[in-house]
Every structure is written in structure tokens, then in C-alpha cells.
Design a protein around this motif. Structure first.
Motif, PDB file in Angstrom:
ATOM      1  N   PHE A  69       9.457   6.494   4.010  1.00  0.00           N
ATOM      2  CA  PHE A  69       8.016   6.535   4.007  1.00  0.00           C
ATOM      3  C   PHE A  69       7.237   5.318   4.187  1.00  0.00           C
ATOM      4  CE2 PHE A  69       4.053   6.729   1.483  1.00  0.00           C
ATOM      5  CZ  PHE A  69       3.353   7.602   2.347  1.00  0.00           C
ATOM      6  N   VAL A  70       7.875   4.300   3.737  1.00  0.00           N
ATOM      7  CA  VAL A  70       7.370   2.869   3.593  1.00  0.00           C
ATOM      8  C   VAL A  70       7.084   2.309   4.996  1.00  0.00           C
ATOM      9  CG1 VAL A  70       7.303   0.615   2.857  1.00  0.00           C
ATOM     10  CG2 VAL A  70       7.650   2.422   1.134  1.00  0.00           C
ATOM     11  N   ILE A  71       8.411   2.595   5.609  1.00  0.00           N
ATOM     12  CA  ILE A  71       8.548   2.264   6.961  1.00  0.00           C
ATOM     13  C   ILE A  71       7.569   2.697   7.712  1.00  0.00           C
ATOM     14  CG2 ILE A  71      10.204   1.902   9.033  1.00  0.00           C
ATOM     15  CD1 ILE A  71      12.555   1.653   7.044  1.00  0.00           C
ATOM     16  N   TRP A  72       7.483   4.060   7.940  1.00  0.00           N
ATOM     17  CA  TRP A  72       6.389   5.106   8.661  1.00  0.00           C
ATOM     18  C   TRP A  72       5.086   4.538   8.452  1.00  0.00           C
ATOM     19  CZ3 TRP A  72       4.337   7.348  12.344  1.00  0.00           C
ATOM     20  CH2 TRP A  72       3.370   7.982  12.219  1.00  0.00           C
ATOM     21  N   ILE A  73       4.848   4.271   6.989  1.00  0.00           N
ATOM     22  CA  ILE A  73       3.233   3.847   6.789  1.00  0.00           C
ATOM     23  C   ILE A  73       3.142   2.334   7.492  1.00  0.00           C
ATOM     24  CG2 ILE A  73       1.700   3.207   4.896  1.00  0.00           C
ATOM     25  CD1 ILE A  73       2.130   6.384   5.604  1.00  0.00           C
ATOM     26  N   VAL A  74       4.194   1.581   7.235  1.00  0.00           N
ATOM     27  CA  VAL A  74       3.886   0.123   7.684  1.00  0.00           C
ATOM     28  C   VAL A  74       3.720   0.157   9.097  1.00  0.00           C
ATOM     29  CG1 VAL A  74       5.059  -1.970   8.175  1.00  0.00           C
ATOM     30  CG2 VAL A  74       5.098  -1.174   5.911  1.00  0.00           C
ATOM     31  N   ILE A  75       4.474   0.896   9.878  1.00  0.00           N
ATOM     32  CA  ILE A  75       4.596   1.154  11.411  1.00  0.00           C
ATOM     33  C   ILE A  75       2.978   1.602  11.970  1.00  0.00           C
ATOM     34  CG2 ILE A  75       4.912   2.521  13.580  1.00  0.00           C
ATOM     35  CD1 ILE A  75       8.000   2.370  12.139  1.00  0.00           C
ATOM     36  N   ALA A 127      -6.327   3.721   8.870  1.00  0.00           N
ATOM     37  CA  ALA A 127      -5.028   4.060   8.470  1.00  0.00           C
ATOM     38  C   ALA A 127      -4.847   4.348   6.976  1.00  0.00           C
ATOM     39  CB  ALA A 127      -4.132   2.970   8.774  1.00  0.00           C
ATOM     40  N   GLY A 128      -5.524   3.726   6.325  1.00  0.00           N
ATOM     41  CA  GLY A 128      -5.468   4.143   4.844  1.00  0.00           C
ATOM     42  C   GLY A 128      -6.255   5.468   4.331  1.00  0.00           C
ATOM     43  N   LEU A 129      -7.188   5.753   5.053  1.00  0.00           N
ATOM     44  CA  LEU A 129      -8.182   6.985   4.908  1.00  0.00           C
ATOM     45  C   LEU A 129      -7.215   8.190   5.463  1.00  0.00           C
ATOM     46  CD1 LEU A 129     -11.614   5.953   5.985  1.00  0.00           C
ATOM     47  CD2 LEU A 129     -10.904   6.850   3.660  1.00  0.00           C
ATOM     48  N   ALA A 130      -6.370   7.839   6.632  1.00  0.00           N
ATOM     49  CA  ALA A 130      -5.633   8.851   7.323  1.00  0.00           C
ATOM     50  C   ALA A 130      -4.389   9.239   6.246  1.00  0.00           C
ATOM     51  CB  ALA A 130      -5.109   8.444   8.493  1.00  0.00           C
ATOM     52  N   PHE A 180       0.809  -1.434   0.007  1.00  0.00           N
ATOM     53  CA  PHE A 180       0.025  -0.151   0.029  1.00  0.00           C
ATOM     54  C   PHE A 180       0.814   1.256  -0.007  1.00  0.00           C
ATOM     55  CE2 PHE A 180      -2.119   3.352   2.523  1.00  0.00           C
ATOM     56  CZ  PHE A 180      -3.114   3.741   1.766  1.00  0.00           C
ATOM     57  N   ALA A 181       2.141   1.400   0.937  1.00  0.00           N
ATOM     58  CA  ALA A 181       2.756   2.441   1.022  1.00  0.00           C
ATOM     59  C   ALA A 181       3.703   2.831  -0.325  1.00  0.00           C
ATOM     60  CB  ALA A 181       3.735   2.237   1.972  1.00  0.00           C
ATOM     61  N   VAL A 182       4.064   1.918  -0.970  1.00  0.00           N
ATOM     62  CA  VAL A 182       4.749   1.841  -2.013  1.00  0.00           C
ATOM     63  C   VAL A 182       3.720   2.423  -3.462  1.00  0.00           C
ATOM     64  CG1 VAL A 182       5.859   0.933  -4.192  1.00  0.00           C
ATOM     65  CG2 VAL A 182       6.520   0.202  -1.872  1.00  0.00           C
ATOM     66  N   GLU A 183       2.512   1.967  -3.472  1.00  0.00           N
ATOM     67  CA  GLU A 183       1.545   2.513  -4.601  1.00  0.00           C
ATOM     68  C   GLU A 183       0.942   3.569  -4.359  1.00  0.00           C
ATOM     69  OE1 GLU A 183       0.999   0.468  -7.178  1.00  0.00           O
ATOM     70  OE2 GLU A 183       2.446  -0.835  -6.468  1.00  0.00           O
ATOM     71  N   VAL A 184       0.499   4.102  -3.002  1.00  0.00           N
ATOM     72  CA  VAL A 184       0.032   5.705  -2.666  1.00  0.00           C
ATOM     73  C   VAL A 184       0.790   6.480  -3.225  1.00  0.00           C
ATOM     74  CG1 VAL A 184      -1.521   4.970  -1.004  1.00  0.00           C
ATOM     75  CG2 VAL A 184       0.698   5.618  -0.331  1.00  0.00           C
ATOM     76  N   ILE A 185       2.270   6.364  -3.492  1.00  0.00           N
ATOM     77  CA  ILE A 185       3.227   7.504  -3.927  1.00  0.00           C
ATOM     78  C   ILE A 185       3.354   7.423  -5.373  1.00  0.00           C
ATOM     79  CG2 ILE A 185       4.216   8.255  -1.565  1.00  0.00           C
ATOM     80  CD1 ILE A 185       6.449   6.279  -2.532  1.00  0.00           C
ATOM     81  N   LYS A 186       2.662   6.556  -5.949  1.00  0.00           N
ATOM     82  CA  LYS A 186       2.755   6.371  -7.663  1.00  0.00           C
ATOM     83  C   LYS A 186       1.330   6.838  -7.965  1.00  0.00           C
ATOM     84  CE  LYS A 186       4.367   2.205  -8.756  1.00  0.00           C
ATOM     85  NZ  LYS A 186       4.658   0.989  -8.851  1.00  0.00           N
ATOM     86  N   HIS A 187       1.240   6.543  -9.506  1.00  0.00           N
ATOM     87  CA  HIS A 187      -0.068   6.918  -9.943  1.00  0.00           C
ATOM     88  C   HIS A 187      -0.486   8.125  -9.921  1.00  0.00           C
ATOM     89  CE1 HIS A 187      -0.225   2.328  -9.931  1.00  0.00           C
ATOM     90  NE2 HIS A 187      -0.175   2.414  -8.464  1.00  0.00           N
ATOM     91  N   ALA A 188       0.361   9.082 -10.477  1.00  0.00           N
ATOM     92  CA  ALA A 188      -0.344  10.510 -10.549  1.00  0.00           C
ATOM     93  C   ALA A 188      -1.248  10.812 -11.655  1.00  0.00           C
ATOM     94  CB  ALA A 188       1.110  11.273 -10.972  1.00  0.00           C
ATOM     95  N   ASP A 189      -2.336  11.582 -11.089  1.00  0.00           N
ATOM     96  CA  ASP A 189      -3.240  11.845 -12.197  1.00  0.00           C
ATOM     97  C   ASP A 189      -2.706  13.132 -12.996  1.00  0.00           C
ATOM     98  OD1 ASP A 189      -3.200  14.348 -10.747  1.00  0.00           O
ATOM     99  OD2 ASP A 189      -5.202  13.777  -9.557  1.00  0.00           O
ATOM    100  N   LYS A 190      -3.988  13.684 -13.850  1.00  0.00           N
ATOM    101  CA  LYS A 190      -3.624  14.445 -14.771  1.00  0.00           C
ATOM    102  C   LYS A 190      -2.945  15.695 -14.357  1.00  0.00           C
ATOM    103  CE  LYS A 190      -8.421  16.264 -14.947  1.00  0.00           C
ATOM    104  NZ  LYS A 190      -9.675  16.040 -16.090  1.00  0.00           N
ATOM    105  N   VAL A 191      -3.199  15.946 -12.942  1.00  0.00           N
ATOM    106  CA  VAL A 191      -2.626  17.409 -12.691  1.00  0.00           C
ATOM    107  C   VAL A 191      -1.226  17.121 -11.729  1.00  0.00           C
ATOM    108  CG1 VAL A 191      -4.823  18.663 -12.582  1.00  0.00           C
ATOM    109  CG2 VAL A 191      -4.337  17.240 -10.409  1.00  0.00           C
ATOM    110  N   GLY A 192      -0.991  15.865 -11.773  1.00  0.00           N
ATOM    111  CA  GLY A 192       0.262  15.448 -11.076  1.00  0.00           C
ATOM    112  C   GLY A 192       0.332  14.982  -9.404  1.00  0.00           C
TER     113      GLY A 192
END
Length: 354
Positions: free
Chosen positions: A161-167, A265-268, A126-138
Motif C-alpha cells: 500500500f505504501v509503495i502504491w501511494i508513493v508511486i 493525490a491526497g484527496l483521491a 502520508f501513506a503510513v499515517e492514513v491507515i492509522k488513527h481510527a475514529d470512534k466507529v473504526g
């Protein structure tokens, strides 16, 4: 707004009428809860109550979300799908834990290390994927930063970031899991926090920087869909609570508690309110801390601070009725949610021109 309402309504109806079906199926197959020997004596009567009810919450949420998007012709978003994927992934980890308990007829399921590893794997994806997939405005589903009411501070590297989100994910899901010790306690408390996220995401939608540029706008990707996800889970929990309220006809099990902790956590993360979740979910934090304090005190001094941890069992041993504890803890959860929403709104107000 229509999509939010439809998602909540569909998932609530599915959970309300689907839960008794699950109860019958689980009873027929002997999928009953095993009560730990060291727990309060009053819990012995709960032995054999159907568990794994969290499957109903997860399925009702997914169907409610899908139906709402189809009916209102609202496109599914990357942010919404990632949060639902996190919820489902942790629900699978919890399901494995619950199934092992049932298969072995014991109150112990996955080893703590194995459960934590499962949470870490799902959380890392989840942590890796949420910092990818930019939309049309970046905009990506989340920024690699810390956040409270908004993102702040320097951009973190991918690994930190990944370590923090996993924690954060592991901590939240385990905190909800520890809260799930009395009938309706975790479900009702989660409902209050989910309602807060419906409001927060909807407020971010109405003050979206890509639509209305102002000093107090929010750069959040897919705020509408995050509100829809929150509403879908909220509705599912409402329907499930009808059967989970004292005396519970079914327990959510780790399937439900890990899934609910994951979606919070995901919503946060996706609404950039990571640290605000500590306040919104203040009851979960207190209950988790009670366990940490109890274990730490016993290991260091050989003495216990509470009669039993988690905290709700301490009050049971003091003689409080289960319904009294649940309702009072719901009130505490509501106070924390009110405080968190108040801080969120006050921060927005400070950006208004004077």
C-alpha cells in the motif's frame, strides 16, 4: 456547507491580495525564474519573472482552512490535516528546488533523484499515517485498498500500500509540475479538479453510512473536512490565478506544482477515488504521457514524436498562441472532470432500488 464557503472565501482573498505582496518581495530579492535554453524562444521574455508563488497558495490554503474551522466551530479532522500535511511537505520539496535554481541562477534545481527521494519520503509518511488513527466507529482516513469510485479488491499489506501511494503521489505531483509550463495552465486545470473534489466529498457527506445506512452510502472518514480542504486550495488557486493568468506576473514554481499535485493525490486517497483521479486529472495524465513517449521514442529510435515535450510546447512550436493553448487545454481538463463526475454519479445511481 458554511465551513466550505468560508474556507474558499478566506483563502481566495488572502491569495488575491497576498500575491502582489509576494511579487514585490521576490522582485526586491531577485527571486526570478530562469528559462531553460532548449525551451521555446518566446519564453525568453519571461526570464526574471518572480517564481515560488506556490508559497502563497500553500499559506493561503492553511490560513483559510484554519479560519474556517475556527469561525464555524468545525473540528479539524485527521484526514484533512494529513492531506494538508502532504501538500505542505511536497511544497517544501518544491521550495528547495526553486531556491536552488534562484541561488545558482540556473533552470536546474534539485537533481531528479534527490527530488524523487523527497517526494517518496513525504509520500511514505502520508501513506503510513492514513491507515492509522481510527475514529470512534473504526474508520481510518483511508483503507489499504485500491479504489476507483469506491474501495475494491483485497486489503493490501502495509508495504504494498505504501509503495502504491508513493508511486501515485510522485506521479501526480510530477504530472502537475510538467503541466506548469504556460501561464495559468496548471493553476486553472487544478481548479477544475479541486472543484470536482468539493462536489465528491460533499456528496459522500450527504450519503454517509454512519449517518444514513443505505446500499449506496459511503464509508469515508471526515468527508466534510475533505470538502473544506478542497475548497481552501480551490480558493487559493483562484486568487493566485488572477496574477498568474497570461501574461503571468508570477509563477507558482515547483513549490506550487508539487504541492497541488500532492493535495490532489491526497484527496483521491482519502475519498477512495484513487484511480478516478486518472480521469479527473486526464489533462495532467496526457501531458505526462507526452514526456514519457518523447523520451522513450528518442532513446529507442533516435526520433522525436513531438516537436517538443511536454505537449503544450509542441503546440507552441506549431504556432499556436499561448492563450489559445491554455484555454483549449482548460476545456479539455473540464471535459475530463465532467466525465469523472458523471461516472461517480452513475455508480451511485446504480445502487438505488428499482
Amino acid at each position: 456547507m458554511k465551513t466550505i464557503i468560508v474556507a474558499a472565501a478566506v483563502s481566495m482573498v488572502l491569495a488575491l491580495f497576498g500575491t502582489p505582496l509576494a511579487i514585490n518581495v521576490f522582485k526586491r530579492h531577485g527571486y526570478g525564474q530562469q528559462i531553460r535554453e532548449e525551451g521555446p524562444a518566446t519564453h525568453k521574455t519571461k526570464t526574471g519573472t518572480p517564481t515560488m508563488g506556490g508559497t502563497v497558495i500553500v499559506i493561503a490554503t492553511l490560513v483559510g482552512y484554519l479560519v474556517a474551522d475556527v469561525v464555524t466551530r468545525q473540528s479539524m479532522s485527521t484526514s484533512g490535516l494529513l492531506v494538508l500535511g502532504l501538500m505542505t511537505g511536497l511544497g517544501v520539496v518544491g521550495f528547495i528546488d526553486d531556491f536552488i535554481k534562484i541561488y545558482r541562477q540556473t533552470s536546474l534545481g534539485l537533481r531528479s533523484g534527490a527530488k524523487l527521494a523527497g517526494q517518496a519520503v513525504v509520500g511514505a509518511i502520508f501513506a503510513v499515517e492514513v491507515i492509522k488513527h481510527a475514529d470512534k466507529v473504526g474508520l481510518t482516513p483511508a483503507d489499504p485498498q485500491l479504489s476507483f469510485l469506491r474501495a475494491f479488491g483485497p486489503t493490501l499489506g502495509v508495504l504494498p500500500f505504501v509503495i502504491w501511494i508513493v508511486i501515485m503521489i510522485a506521479g501526480t505531483s510530477n504530472a502537475v509540475n510538467l503541466t506548469d509550463g504556460l501561464d495559468g495552465l496548471a493553476t486553472g486545470s487544478a481548479i477544475l479538479v479541486l472543484a470536482a473534489y468539493v462536489l465528491i466529498a460533499n456528496w459522500q457527506l450527504r450519503n454517509d453510512c454512519t449517518v444514513l445506512l443505505s446500499p449506496n452510502c459511503y464509508l469515508i472518514r471526515d468527508p466534510l473536512d475533505l470538502a473544506v480542504v478542497s475548497a481552501a486550495v480551490l480558493g487559493a488557486c483562484f486568487g493566485f490565478l488572477w496574477w498568474n493568468a497570461p501574461p503571468a506576473k508570477i509563477f507558482m514554481g515547483d513549490t506550487g506544482s508539487l504541492a497541488l499535485g500532492g493535495v490532489l493525490a491526497g484527496l483521491a486517497v482519502c475519498t477512495e477515488t484513487q484511480l478516478l483521479l486518472v480521469i479527473l486529472g486526464g489533462l495532467f495524465v496526457i501531458i505526462a504521457l507526452s514526456v514519457i513517449i518523447q523520451v522513450g521514442s528518442f532513446k529507442m529510435t533516435g526520433k522525436r514524436v513531438f516537436r517538443m515535450a511536454p505537449l503544450q510546447h509542441h503546440f507552441e512550436l506549431l504556432g499556436w498562441a499561448e492563450t489559445t493553448i491554455v484555454i483549449r487545454f482548460w476545456l479539455i481538463a473540464g471535459l475530463f472532470v465532467g466525465l469523472g463526475l458523471g461516472l461517480f454519479y452513475i455508480e451511485w445511481l446504480q445502487w438505488l432500488p428499482t
